[in-house]
Design an enzyme around this catalytic site. Structure first.
Site, short mmCIF file in Angstrom:
data_model
loop_
_atom_site.label_atom_id
_atom_site.label_comp_id
_atom_site.label_asym_id
_atom_site.label_seq_id
_atom_site.Cartn_x
_atom_site.Cartn_y
_atom_site.Cartn_z
N HIS A 82 1.40 -1.11 0.52
CA HIS A 82 -0.28 0.37 -0.15
C HIS A 82 0.62 1.29 -0.22
O HIS A 82 1.75 1.27 0.34
CB HIS A 82 -1.14 -0.45 1.47
CG HIS A 82 -2.20 0.85 0.67
ND1 HIS A 82 -3.44 0.42 -0.03
CD2 HIS A 82 -2.49 2.57 1.40
CE1 HIS A 82 -4.13 1.67 0.85
NE2 HIS A 82 -3.78 2.32 1.13
N ASP A 161 -13.92 2.84 7.07
CA ASP A 161 -13.25 3.99 6.12
C ASP A 161 -13.43 4.06 4.91
O ASP A 161 -13.56 4.93 4.45
CB ASP A 161 -12.21 2.65 5.39
CG ASP A 161 -10.83 3.13 4.86
OD1 ASP A 161 -10.16 4.59 5.63
OD2 ASP A 161 -10.61 2.95 3.24
N ARG A 168 -13.15 12.61 4.60
CA ARG A 168 -11.85 13.49 4.63
C ARG A 168 -11.58 14.19 3.04
O ARG A 168 -10.97 14.85 3.26
CB ARG A 168 -10.35 12.19 5.29
CG ARG A 168 -10.79 11.46 6.71
CD ARG A 168 -9.82 10.75 6.56
NE ARG A 168 -8.50 10.88 6.18
CZ ARG A 168 -7.81 9.75 5.78
NH1 ARG A 168 -8.07 8.49 5.42
NH2 ARG A 168 -6.74 10.45 5.66
N SER A 183 -6.53 4.15 8.62
CA SER A 183 -7.27 4.34 7.22
C SER A 183 -6.45 2.89 6.25
O SER A 183 -7.44 2.19 6.15
CB SER A 183 -7.64 5.67 6.03
OG SER A 183 -7.61 5.28 4.95
N LYS A 187 -7.77 -1.28 6.50
CA LYS A 187 -7.90 -1.90 5.57
C LYS A 187 -6.66 -3.35 5.14
O LYS A 187 -7.61 -4.32 4.96
CB LYS A 187 -7.98 -1.33 4.13
CG LYS A 187 -8.49 -0.41 4.57
CD LYS A 187 -8.37 -0.22 2.45
CE LYS A 187 -7.29 1.64 2.56
NZ LYS A 187 -8.32 2.85 2.84
N1 URA Z 1 -4.28 5.63 1.31
C1 URA Z 1 -4.97 4.78 2.34
O1 URA Z 1 -5.87 4.19 2.08
N2 URA Z 1 -5.85 6.11 3.22
C2 URA Z 1 -5.33 7.28 3.13
O2 URA Z 1 -5.90 7.87 4.44
C3 URA Z 1 -4.13 7.92 2.60
C4 URA Z 1 -3.93 6.63 1.99
#
Ligand code: URA
Length: 430
Positions: A82, A161, A168, A183, A187
């Site tokens: 990620h 999320d 956000r 966040s 996930k």
């Molecule tokens: N990627 C995400 O999944 N969440 C964030 O807040 C920033 C980057």
């Protein structure tokens, strides 16, 4: 619980308890707490931060807002990658299939565009027919069967999320270490993975503008990973200029296909291989860093990574004929060039403004209901350190809405700084 009292408590810089965070988020999800109160709490968190125990509670509540996957039955190493968010960052679309081709199971939950940064889901959805909202059952079956699935947060998995991320995005509450950590990690933990590599971006186009803040974010992400028994590696990379040749929607899928076919730009591929190496080492599929890089190059050269991408596209309903004709699809109706007015070397690029320009073009949302334009994007002809002569094209920008094209032009005007001296740009920082 009185929501405004919780907002005031955080506004005044006081710590929230686990139960307060839980009640607030759960009431928000059930519709009892409206968007404006969640927006106010997010802003209070943005300004006052969170303690480590608040962050742990936030992750726990967001994670438990939905189901948690379990891949204990899968004999492969189960892992994911990620990024904390960038401009032109299409690495997930290349790296996911590449690692699946190497034998790592990749159950990837991605996000949409956030602030000035692009979103993997929005990019994938430009593939005609490609579904990012399949059921958890189908997601699990797909990972077990072909080794990879790339979807978004659903009603079943990380719904907190999904809602908070979208809010956000439009309330100026993105650049917050606790909110980014909650966040991303909710996930990733929900995916049921054993290993994780995180690309923590820093620079003028990242949420963390300097390396010290990036390290704080990286350390928080690592701390959460450790507490959930996930092998977590961090790679710090520069976002002082967009990654690769393009930033946008379909144009980034095109660049990813090029990357999977062995024709990707050096910087995009360098970040891809660096992140991939961490997971191949974690999985025990390579013994050394150089062996891991060589394995990835081999999987691109022998076509296995691209084949895996096609397999995933087909499985998720995408049209393979469109992929075959990928250079003909989503042709923008309008385009403009931006040329340099003087000669010299590119010294810096205002990547944040470039990200904003992609939103103006139609690659992101100003409000949650905005529809995005798959044809929109920017192509970069010059990057930091390149020599330019007067009238050389620096970039080309395109979309299918001429009014938005003009708005973007205003933003793009002063993005490149040109000077006499050649400067170096370091991409992988640590
Ligand atoms: N990627 C995400 O999944 N969440 C964030 O807040 C920033 C980057």
């Amino acid at each position: 619980m009185i929501p405004s009292e919780i907002i005031k408590q955080k506004r005044n810089g006081n710590e929230l308890s686990h139960i307060q965070i839980k009640d607030f988020i759960n009431d928000y999800l059930s519709g009892e707490i409206p968007e404006y109160q969640m927006s106010a709490l997010l802003m209070a968190i943005f300004f006052n931060g969170m303690t480590n125990s608040e962050i742990s509670a936030l992750v726990d509540v967001m994670l438990n807002s939905g189901e948690r996957m379990d891949f204990a039955h899968n004999s492969n190493y189960v892992a994911d990658k990620h990024s904390t968010g960038g401009v032109g960052d299409k690495v997930s679309i290349i790296l996911g299939p590449l690692l699946a081709a190497a034998g790592i199971a990749i159950p990837m939950l991605s996000g949409r565009s956030l602030g000035h940064t692009g979103g993997t889901l929005d990019k994938l959805e430009t593939i005609p027919g490609f579904k990012v909202d399949i059921t958890l059952d189908d997601f699990r079956k797909q990972v077990d069967s072909i080794g990879i699935a790339m979807i978004g947060q659903t009603k079943e998995i990380c719904p907190a999320d999904r809602r908070m991320y979208a809010l956000r995005d439009v309330t100026g509450t993105v650049e917050s270490i606790p909110l980014i950590s909650g966040s991303i990690m909710s996930k990733k933990i929900a995916e049921g993975i054993q290993g994780l590599v995180l690309d923590v971006k820093t620079g003028n186009g990242a949420f963390m503008k300097n390396i010290d803040d990036a390290r704080k974010l990286g350390n928080t992400l690592k701390m959460i990973g450790k507490s959930f028994n996930i092998n977590t590696d961090i790679v710090y990379t520069s976002m002082d200029q967009p990654l690769g040749k393009t930033a946008g929607l379909w144009c980034e899928v095109q660049e990813s296909i090029d990357g999977l076919k062995g024709n990707g730009p050096d910087d995009t591929m360098q970040v891809t291989f660096e992140l991939g190496a961490k997971l191949l080492l974690q999985a025990g599929l390579s013994k050394t860093h150089s062996e891991a890089i060589a394995l990835q190059k081999e999987l691109i050269l022998n076509g296995k990574a691209y084949e895996k991408f096609l397999e995933m596209v087909k499985y998720q309903g995408g049209n393979l004929q469109d992929i075959e004709n990928y250079n003909k699809l989503h042709q923008p109706k309008f385009s403009k060039n931006f040329k340099t007015e003087k000669s010299g070397y590119i010294q810096s690029i205002d990547t944040y403004k470039i990200g904003l320009a992609t939103i103006e073009l139609g690659c992101g949302r100003k409000k949650t209901t905005d529809i995005i334009d798959p044809t929109a994007g920017i192509q970069f002809d010059k990057k930091i350190g390149d020599k330019v002569n007067k009238d050389d094209r620096l970039l080309k920008f395109f979309n299918s809405d001429s009014t938005k094209l003009i708005f973007a032009e205003t933003l793009l005007k002063d993005c490149f700084q040109i000077g006499e001296e050649k400067v170096e740009h370091k991409l992988i920082l640590d």
